[in-house]
Design a protein around this motif. Structure first.
Motif, PDB file in Angstrom:
ATOM      1  N   LEU A 179      39.448 -19.757 -31.461  1.00 35.45           N
ATOM      2  CA  LEU A 179      38.608 -20.829 -30.941  1.00 35.45           C
ATOM      3  C   LEU A 179      37.155 -20.545 -31.258  1.00 35.45           C
ATOM      4  O   LEU A 179      36.715 -19.384 -31.217  1.00 35.45           O
ATOM      5  CB  LEU A 179      38.785 -20.980 -29.433  1.00 35.45           C
ATOM      6  CG  LEU A 179      40.082 -21.605 -28.932  1.00 35.45           C
ATOM      7  CD1 LEU A 179      40.088 -21.651 -27.408  1.00 35.45           C
ATOM      8  CD2 LEU A 179      40.270 -23.008 -29.494  1.00 35.45           C
ATOM      9  N   SER A 224      32.933 -22.544 -31.221  1.00 37.68           N
ATOM     10  CA  SER A 224      32.133 -23.624 -30.642  1.00 37.68           C
ATOM     11  C   SER A 224      30.842 -23.805 -31.422  1.00 37.68           C
ATOM     12  O   SER A 224      30.486 -22.993 -32.275  1.00 37.68           O
ATOM     13  CB  SER A 224      31.815 -23.317 -29.171  1.00 37.68           C
ATOM     14  OG  SER A 224      31.159 -22.078 -29.046  1.00 37.68           O
ATOM     15  N   ALA A 252      32.370 -29.810 -19.747  1.00 41.20           N
ATOM     16  CA  ALA A 252      31.983 -29.003 -20.911  1.00 41.20           C
ATOM     17  C   ALA A 252      30.554 -28.514 -20.725  1.00 41.20           C
ATOM     18  O   ALA A 252      30.234 -27.367 -21.038  1.00 41.20           O
ATOM     19  CB  ALA A 252      32.108 -29.817 -22.190  1.00 41.20           C
ATOM     20  N   LEU A 295      39.684 -28.778 -22.006  1.00 41.07           N
ATOM     21  CA  LEU A 295      38.740 -28.140 -21.106  1.00 41.07           C
ATOM     22  C   LEU A 295      39.526 -27.184 -20.223  1.00 41.07           C
ATOM     23  O   LEU A 295      40.423 -27.604 -19.491  1.00 41.07           O
ATOM     24  CB  LEU A 295      38.012 -29.183 -20.249  1.00 41.07           C
ATOM     25  CG  LEU A 295      36.841 -28.648 -19.411  1.00 41.07           C
ATOM     26  CD1 LEU A 295      35.695 -28.209 -20.311  1.00 41.07           C
ATOM     27  CD2 LEU A 295      36.358 -29.713 -18.426  1.00 41.07           C
ATOM     28  N   ASP A 306      44.124 -27.359 -16.495  1.00 42.59           N
ATOM     29  CA  ASP A 306      43.550 -27.639 -17.808  1.00 42.59           C
ATOM     30  C   ASP A 306      43.455 -29.150 -18.024  1.00 42.59           C
ATOM     31  O   ASP A 306      44.386 -29.889 -17.690  1.00 42.59           O
ATOM     32  CB  ASP A 306      44.413 -27.042 -18.916  1.00 42.59           C
ATOM     33  CG  ASP A 306      44.309 -25.529 -18.988  1.00 42.59           C
ATOM     34  OD1 ASP A 306      43.437 -24.981 -18.311  1.00 42.59           O
ATOM     35  OD2 ASP A 306      45.102 -24.913 -19.720  1.00 42.59           O
ATOM     36  N   GLY A 365      32.190 -27.904 -27.555  1.00 34.79           N
ATOM     37  CA  GLY A 365      32.347 -26.790 -26.630  1.00 34.79           C
ATOM     38  C   GLY A 365      33.423 -25.824 -27.074  1.00 34.79           C
ATOM     39  O   GLY A 365      33.323 -24.618 -26.841  1.00 34.79           O
ATOM     40  N   ALA A 366      34.464 -26.328 -27.724  1.00 30.69           N
ATOM     41  CA  ALA A 366      35.545 -25.460 -28.214  1.00 30.69           C
ATOM     42  C   ALA A 366      36.370 -26.227 -29.231  1.00 30.69           C
ATOM     43  O   ALA A 366      36.705 -27.391 -29.026  1.00 30.69           O
ATOM     44  CB  ALA A 366      36.435 -24.989 -27.062  1.00 30.69           C
ATOM     45  N   CYS A 398      30.493 -21.069 -25.858  1.00 34.26           N
ATOM     46  CA  CYS A 398      30.619 -22.136 -24.855  1.00 34.26           C
ATOM     47  C   CYS A 398      31.985 -22.130 -24.186  1.00 34.26           C
ATOM     48  O   CYS A 398      32.115 -22.443 -22.996  1.00 34.26           O
ATOM     49  CB  CYS A 398      30.393 -23.494 -25.504  1.00 34.26           C
ATOM     50  SG  CYS A 398      28.921 -23.623 -26.516  1.00 34.26           S
ATOM     51  N   GLN A 399      33.032 -21.791 -24.959  1.00 36.88           N
ATOM     52  CA  GLN A 399      34.395 -21.881 -24.442  1.00 36.88           C
ATOM     53  C   GLN A 399      34.659 -20.880 -23.319  1.00 36.88           C
ATOM     54  O   GLN A 399      35.618 -21.029 -22.560  1.00 36.88           O
ATOM     55  CB  GLN A 399      35.416 -21.687 -25.571  1.00 36.88           C
ATOM     56  CG  GLN A 399      35.472 -20.289 -26.171  1.00 36.88           C
ATOM     57  CD  GLN A 399      34.489 -20.071 -27.304  1.00 36.88           C
ATOM     58  OE1 GLN A 399      33.552 -20.858 -27.475  1.00 36.88           O
ATOM     59  NE2 GLN A 399      34.691 -19.019 -28.075  1.00 36.88           N
ATOM     60  N   THR A 400      33.802 -19.888 -23.167  1.00 32.12           N
ATOM     61  CA  THR A 400      34.004 -18.887 -22.113  1.00 32.12           C
ATOM     62  C   THR A 400      33.501 -19.360 -20.759  1.00 32.12           C
ATOM     63  O   THR A 400      33.873 -18.803 -19.720  1.00 32.12           O
ATOM     64  CB  THR A 400      33.279 -17.573 -22.464  1.00 32.12           C
ATOM     65  OG1 THR A 400      31.858 -17.788 -22.436  1.00 32.12           O
ATOM     66  CG2 THR A 400      33.693 -17.073 -23.837  1.00 32.12           C
TER      67      THR A 400
END
Length: 501
Positions: free
Chosen positions: A98, A100, A178, A254, A274, A342-343, A419-421
């Protein structure tokens, strides 16, 4: 055996001036900085560092420097270090990579940087934007193709629903969830002050932001998160998201960690689950199906809101746009493969889709050839980085641009691509309350306003230099563009000549 050991990408250098104030430890959401009680010194877990520069910014004695690690794999032109690291990660985890914040590859051309703008000299003198009127307002929506009169001979002045913008810039789709509440509020406040619009993304509209409805574009995506009649009626326009430049052909995701009470209520989904939007709209498998949704949304909003259809820039986008223009859409948004997110799966982000410059030029040309360019306006997005990119986009045929990453940079984003974290140290791509409060909406809105006003001033200067006094006169005016270092096919698709011609 540690055969797949990956050395940290960054090293944290701390000078002897450090007094162990532990400010860096308190500010780092990634838990890079630690205090050793035994030795009474600070140390760093460099494997967690994403180079967000938060510690560098907050250190009162400027003791910290983040540098790229010199512990590198042996150079190989075919097997890059990044490729090797990705294989190690996947062979260890069995998971999908993944990423971002847009496509970072340097081996693909950025066409904005290979296009130059013309300037007036003698026979068509330039215009002084400080002393002459320059029109930056734009109206987005369907255009009347001919003059029509009433039975008594008077002109018919009714127009289809439009969005009026003070300048041809909008804030792109970024969903609540996000990005943070404070980031959304910054965008909403800035859009209202500027007289432009921001886009909710596919996460619904927080109840606090209905007050900004006249400057809001509400989005309907495949997951239908947060979509209800009041939501549709609240905005200035409704956007159907068919595709996204950073991840064409797939849906959104998300993670549950970002689904807080507020995000849950706004998206109308269970807390802590999710939020997965499917790849297709399960009621759209043809242009006819899309037309049905367009007119359902028009009906739901009493035919008072323009309908936008957002598509990813892909190989057959000109034909797709032609169908959308005939299906009743008022505006088409085109998102290029360098767009932020964001991902996104890394392989899709870096290999699927095409640059928005080529997509825009081919779509504008196709609609003109078919005589339907007036059926809808065009908005483009996907790494619009400056007012120069804005000018070139309009000259290639756009009516306006969405900016996303540039807007987040104005809010303090450092493009650390994590961002995905959900651990954004600048309070933007996070739902952690302690991190969210780091972004002051009043401060953020002011910086966004400054950015757009600066770009608008530069837009006027560049138009003045071309001898053009309105965005309308610049739109699709490809005679004002020249290419540098492009081959014949690229120039043909862009519809411009090479520099020197």
């Amino acid at each position: 055996m540690p055969v797949d050991y990956i050395a940290p990408e960054f090293e944290v250098l701390r000078s002897a001036a450090c007094v162990n104030c532990r400010k860096c430890e308190k500010e780092c959401a990634n838990e890079v900085h630690k205090f050793d009680e035994r030795t009474k010194t600070m140390f760093a877990d460099e494997s967690k560092c994403v180079n967000c520069q938060r510690c560098v910014a907050v250190c009162p004695l400027h003791c910290i420097k983040i540098v790229r690690s010199e512990n590198r794999f042996k150079e190989n032109a075919n097997w890059s270090e990044q490729t090797m690291k990705e294989i190690y990660k996947q062979s260890s985890s069995g998971g999908v990579l993944l990423s971002s914040m847009g496509n970072p590859l340097s081996n693909q051309p950025v066409y904005w940087d290979r296009i130059l703008v013309n300037a007036s000299q003698v026979t068509n003198p330039p215009i002084d934007p400080l002393r002459e009127p320059m029109e930056t307002r734009v109206m987005l929506g369907k255009r009347n193709e001919k003059v029509e009169r009433n039975a008594d001979g008077s002109l018919r002045t009714e127009l289809p629903p439009h969005i009026e913008l003070s300048t041809p810039i909008l804030f792109g789709a970024m969903s609540y969830g996000a990005i943070s509440y404070n980031a959304h509020k910054s965008l909403a406040m800035a859009a209202t002050e500027l007289g432009i619009c921001y886009n909710t993304g596919e996460g619904g509209l927080h109840e606090d932001f209905y007050a900004y409805g006249p400057n809001t574009i509400v989005q309907v995506a495949s997951g239908r998160f947060g979509v209800h009649k009041d939501y549709l009626s609240a905005g200035a326009a409704v956007e159907i998201k068919m595709g996204q430049g950073a991840k064409p052909g797939i849906g959104g995701h998300l993670p549950s960690a970002k689904i807080t009470d507020s995000v849950s209520a706004t998206r109308m989904i269970p807390l802590g689950t999710d939020a997965i939007s499917p790849a297709p709209h399960h009621d759209i498998y043809s242009i006819e199906d899309l037309r049905q949704l367009i007119y359902s949304l028009k009906e739901a909003t009493s035919y008072k809101k323009p309908i936008i259809v957002k598509i990813a820039a892909v190989h057959n986008c000109a034909a797709i746009a032609s169908g959308i223009a005939r299906s009743g859409a008022d505006i088409i948004a085109i998102d290029g493969y360098r767009g932020g997110t964001g991902a996104a799966p890394t392989r899709i982000r870096d290999n699927v889709g095409i640059p928005v410059e080529l997509a825009l030029a081919s779509i504008d040309q196709r609609l003109r050839e078919e005589g339907i360019r007036g059926n809808c306006s065009l908005i483009v997005s996907g790494s619009i980085r400056s007012s120069a990119d804005l000018v070139k986009a309009i000259a290639l045929g756009a009516d306006a641009v969405y900016i996303g990453t540039a807007a987040l940079l104005a809010l303090g984003c450092h493009l650390c691509r994590s961002c995905q974290t959900g651990k954004c140290n600048w309070g933007i791509a996070t739902q952690n309350p302690d991190l969210v409060k780091r972004l002051d909406p009043e401060w953020g809105a002011k910086r966004l306003v400054n950015l757009v006003r600066a770009w608008t001033h530069e837009l006027k200067e560049m138009m003045g230099g071309m001898g053009i006094n309105s965005v309308e006169a610049l739109r699709g005016n490809r005679l004002m563009l020249r290419g540098v270092g492009l081959h014949a096919k690229e120039l043909e698709i862009l519809g411009i000549k090479h520099a020197g011609e």
